[in-house]
Design an enzyme around this catalytic site. Structure first.
Site, PDB file in Angstrom:
ATOM      1  N   LYS A  85       0.835  -1.198   0.000  1.00  0.00           N
ATOM      2  CA  LYS A  85       0.000   0.000   0.000  1.00  0.00           C
ATOM      3  C   LYS A  85       0.872   1.252   0.000  1.00  0.00           C
ATOM      4  O   LYS A  85       0.706   2.143  -0.848  1.00  0.00           O
ATOM      5  CB  LYS A  85      -0.929   0.013   1.214  1.00  0.00           C
ATOM      6  N   ASP A  98      -6.236   0.923   0.624  1.00  0.00           N
ATOM      7  CA  ASP A  98      -6.381   1.261   2.041  1.00  0.00           C
ATOM      8  C   ASP A  98      -7.765   0.799   2.510  1.00  0.00           C
ATOM      9  O   ASP A  98      -8.480   0.120   1.771  1.00  0.00           O
ATOM     10  CB  ASP A  98      -6.152   2.752   2.284  1.00  0.00           C
TER      11      ASP A  98
END
Length: 227
Positions: free
Chosen positions: A112, A130
């Site tokens: 991420k 996310d």
């Protein structure tokens, strides 16, 4: 739905303030368990004090912790940032690498974080999964996957690679402004017509409109208003 997102959030962007790849990398690490707004309050002084990877690697821990205190978990974050600086100095001549396989070897950096840095500091397309992104693509029925890496690959197969970074921004913007976790603003959502989860939140326009957040609120409501 993707075309609608493009129209609703043409100017979507990374909401962390930065001017260099290192600043963005540090800001993303600091954003864990807190808001981008909070991180942006801390980073101007932090970035003025620590300008290079070597500065972080050689930081006085107590001093660094004070800079980070208001972001929460500041001791762990100080560890991460110092470790990050040391790894960059030891293995990458103090520079942030521009490849996913290198970024994920750094302490505290997962896919991420790596994709945020690649997409926004290096213009390398990446999908940032996310909590907002994962929640929304499942709510929309784009994928049933729960694992972030599987979500990333599943959505990557649906959307052209060149659009991955902007898609990430737009989905995250929508999650923060309209499609909230507990009470989405369904009745004031421009995507409502195509959403399989329509009705999860209030469907009346006036009630839902009160739930919409952000500086884009008027634009969002204008696009969602009953005609």
């Amino acid at each position: 739905m993707k075309r609608c997102l493009d129209d609703v959030y043409p100017d979507a962007h990374c909401e962390l303030d930065f001017t260099t790849p290192l600043e963005l990398l540090v800001a993303v690490v600091l954003s864990a368990q807190t808001t981008d707004v909070r991180v942006n309050l801390v980073t101007p002084a932090l970035f003025k004090r620590y300008r290079t990877a070597a500065d972080y690697a050689g930081a006085d821990r107590a001093e660094l912790e004070e800079y980070l205190r208001s972001t929460g978990f500041y001791r762990a974050k100080a560890n991460s940032v110092m470790g990050l600086g040391a790894a960059l100095v030891e293995r990458f001549d103090g520079e942030v690498p521009a490849k996913l396989e290198d970024l994920v070897t750094l302490p505290g950096v997962g896919r991420k974080t790596a994709n945020v840095v690649l997409g926004n500091a290096f213009d390398v397309p990446g999908i940032t999964v996310d909590t907002h992104f994962g929640r929304l693509v499942r709510r929309w029925g784009w994928t049933a996957e729960e694992d972030p890496v599987k979500v990333e690959h599943a959505i990557g197969e649906l959307i052209p690679r060149k659009e991955w970074t902007m898609l990430s921004h737009r989905v995250i913007f929508h999650g923060r402004r309209v499609c909230h976790a507990k009470k989405p603003a369904c009745g004031a959502c421009p995507l409502a017509r195509d959403c399989p989860s329509y009705g999860t939140g209030p469907t009346g326009f006036d009630e839902a409109a009160k739930l919409v957040k952000g500086v884009e609120k008027d634009h969002i409501l204008a696009m969602a208003a009953p005609r």
